[in-house]
Design a protein around this motif. Sequence first.
Motif, PDB file in Angstrom:
ATOM      1  N   ALA A  13      -4.120   3.223  -3.421  1.00  0.00           N
ATOM      2  CA  ALA A  13      -4.229   4.480  -4.170  1.00  0.00           C
ATOM      3  C   ALA A  13      -3.822   5.749  -3.438  1.00  0.00           C
ATOM      4  O   ALA A  13      -2.802   6.248  -2.683  1.00  0.00           O
ATOM      5  N   ASN A  14      -3.370   6.988  -4.643  1.00  0.00           N
ATOM      6  CA  ASN A  14      -3.387   8.371  -4.480  1.00  0.00           C
ATOM      7  C   ASN A  14      -2.076   8.359  -4.352  1.00  0.00           C
ATOM      8  O   ASN A  14      -1.978   9.453  -4.934  1.00  0.00           O
ATOM      9  N   PHE A  19      -4.792  11.945  -4.460  1.00  0.00           N
ATOM     10  CA  PHE A  19      -5.804  11.778  -3.197  1.00  0.00           C
ATOM     11  C   PHE A  19      -6.827  11.801  -4.211  1.00  0.00           C
ATOM     12  O   PHE A  19      -7.900  12.327  -4.920  1.00  0.00           O
ATOM     13  N   ASP A  20      -7.705  10.412  -3.992  1.00  0.00           N
ATOM     14  CA  ASP A  20      -8.876   9.877  -5.349  1.00  0.00           C
ATOM     15  C   ASP A  20      -8.906  10.363  -6.295  1.00  0.00           C
ATOM     16  O   ASP A  20     -10.104  10.179  -6.795  1.00  0.00           O
ATOM     17  N   HIS A 133     -15.318   6.786  -3.565  1.00  0.00           N
ATOM     18  CA  HIS A 133     -14.746   7.309  -4.169  1.00  0.00           C
ATOM     19  C   HIS A 133     -14.075   6.006  -5.314  1.00  0.00           C
ATOM     20  O   HIS A 133     -13.934   4.734  -5.298  1.00  0.00           O
ATOM     21  N   ASP A 135     -10.704   5.849  -6.904  1.00  0.00           N
ATOM     22  CA  ASP A 135      -9.487   5.566  -6.814  1.00  0.00           C
ATOM     23  C   ASP A 135      -8.503   3.748  -6.323  1.00  0.00           C
ATOM     24  O   ASP A 135      -7.377   3.688  -6.920  1.00  0.00           O
ATOM     25  N   ASN A 136      -9.686   3.358  -6.227  1.00  0.00           N
ATOM     26  CA  ASN A 136      -9.539   2.027  -5.972  1.00  0.00           C
ATOM     27  C   ASN A 136      -9.784   0.972  -6.830  1.00  0.00           C
ATOM     28  O   ASN A 136      -9.252  -0.152  -7.134  1.00  0.00           O
ATOM     29  N   THR A 179     -11.329   3.265   6.457  1.00  0.00           N
ATOM     30  CA  THR A 179     -10.882   4.653   5.652  1.00  0.00           C
ATOM     31  C   THR A 179     -11.792   6.110   6.228  1.00  0.00           C
ATOM     32  O   THR A 179     -11.215   7.223   6.044  1.00  0.00           O
ATOM     33  N   ARG A 183      -9.623   9.228   6.773  1.00  0.00           N
ATOM     34  CA  ARG A 183     -10.274  10.658   6.213  1.00  0.00           C
ATOM     35  C   ARG A 183     -11.295  11.798   7.191  1.00  0.00           C
ATOM     36  O   ARG A 183     -11.125  12.822   7.188  1.00  0.00           O
ATOM     37  N   ARG A 230      -2.264  12.182   7.878  1.00  0.00           N
ATOM     38  CA  ARG A 230      -2.295  11.123   8.306  1.00  0.00           C
ATOM     39  C   ARG A 230      -1.074  11.089   9.643  1.00  0.00           C
ATOM     40  O   ARG A 230      -1.692  10.242  10.186  1.00  0.00           O
ATOM     41  N   GLY A 257      -2.696   4.369  -0.109  1.00  0.00           N
ATOM     42  CA  GLY A 257      -4.706   4.944   0.167  1.00  0.00           C
ATOM     43  C   GLY A 257      -4.535   5.462   1.176  1.00  0.00           C
ATOM     44  O   GLY A 257      -3.336   6.470   1.929  1.00  0.00           O
ATOM     45  N   ALA A 258      -5.351   5.193   2.233  1.00  0.00           N
ATOM     46  CA  ALA A 258      -5.899   5.408   3.890  1.00  0.00           C
ATOM     47  C   ALA A 258      -4.802   5.552   4.684  1.00  0.00           C
ATOM     48  O   ALA A 258      -4.475   5.811   6.178  1.00  0.00           O
TER      49      ALA A 258
HETATM   50  N1  HSE Z   1      -8.285   7.890  -1.978  1.00  0.00           N
HETATM   51  C1  HSE Z   1      -8.484   7.046  -0.649  1.00  0.00           C
HETATM   52  C2  HSE Z   1      -8.284   7.611   1.015  1.00  0.00           C
HETATM   53  C3  HSE Z   1      -7.867   5.756  -0.671  1.00  0.00           C
HETATM   54  O1  HSE Z   1      -6.911   8.322   0.934  1.00  0.00           O
HETATM   55  O2  HSE Z   1      -8.555   8.236   1.806  1.00  0.00           O
HETATM   56  C4  HSE Z   1      -8.562   4.829   0.291  1.00  0.00           C
HETATM   57  O3  HSE Z   1      -7.957   3.391  -0.251  1.00  0.00           O
END
Ligand code: HSE
Length: 304
Positions: A13-14, A19-20, A133, A135-136, A179, A183, A230, A257-258
Motif C-alpha cells: 500500500a501507499n 497513503f491510504d 483502511h 488500500d490493501n 499497523t 500509524r 516512519r 504499507g506501514a
Molecule cells: N495505508 C496504511 C498505512 C497501510 O500506511 O498505515 C497499512 O498496510
Amino acid sequence: MDKIKIKVPATSANLGSGFDICGIALERPFDEMEVSVSGADTIKSIGKYSVPENMSENTCGPVVSKMRQDFGFGPLDIMINKQIRPGGGMGSSAASAAGIAYAIDKLFDLKLDDESIVKYAALGEQIAAGTPHYDNVTPAIFGGFTIVFSRNPIKIKKINAPKTLDAIIIAPEEGKISTKAARSVLPDMVSRISSQDNLQCLSSLICSMLDGNVEMLIKSMDDKIIEPARAKAGILKHFDEIKRIASSLGYGVAASGAGPAVLILGDRSNNSKNDLIAQIDQVFKEKHEIILSSISNSGATTLG
Ligand code: HSE
C-alpha cells in the motif's frame, strides 16, 4: 456450493504519496484459504506463518460477523495457509480479511458489487490498524494498481499495472510492527509545501499507471509526509540509503504499507537488478529476505 478454495495475493500500500489511497497486488507471496460450511465457527492456521485461531483476534472475525448479520449464513470452517509475513508491511492481515469477504460472496452466491466486498473486507483491518483502511484489501481482491478515491461512500478504481513492471521487496525478518503502532508516529498536521509535493507525486503516479509509463512511475515514487515520519521513528531501516542506491540504478522506492518492508519497482528490462540486490545486501545488515515478484493483475482467485 459448500466449500471454496481461494488464493489471495500480498499487497503493497501507499506507493509513496498514496497513503491510504493507492495499493498494488503482487504475484508472490500469496495465501491460500479454504472456507467450508460447518457445524461450528473454526479457524485453522497452517503454513509458513501462524495467525490467531480465534474469531476475535483474527482479521476474518469482524468480516464474518458483519456478513453473517447481513446475509444470515451458518457456521464456517476457515483454513488459512499463511505465506505472507504478518506485521511485515505486505498486506498479510488484509489478505485474510479480503480473502474471507471474497470467499463468502462466492460460497453463498451473494453477487455483491465491488464496493460492498471492499467495505466488508476493510472491517478486518480494524483489528490490525485500529481503523478500517482500504488500500490493501482493494488490490488484494481485484489485483493491479488500485485507487480509493472516496471513503464514504467507498469508491474505487482499478488500473492494470504495466506488464513489464517488476517488484523487489526487502522484507526484514525482525522488527515486526503493528499497523496501529506505525500509524501512531504520523503527524496530524503537515506543511503546505509537503502536501503540494505529495499531491504532485500522487498525480504523476496515477497518470503513469494509466499511461503504462514505468519510467515516469519510478520518478513519481516519493513521499514527504509519511515515510520520513516512519523512518525517523526507526520503522524503516536504511531508507534514505536504499533510495539513493535504487534511484542511481533506475528503480523507484517506497515503504511497503506501514513497513518495515520496502517496495522497489522497476522495468523488467533493467539489467541492474543483481547489482541493486548486492548493494542493498551491503547496506541492509539486519536479517532480511529479498522477494522478487511481478504484479498480479487478477487479485483474489478461486482455485476450486
Ligand atoms: N495505508 C496504511 C498505512 C497501510 O500506511 O498505515 C497499512 O498496510
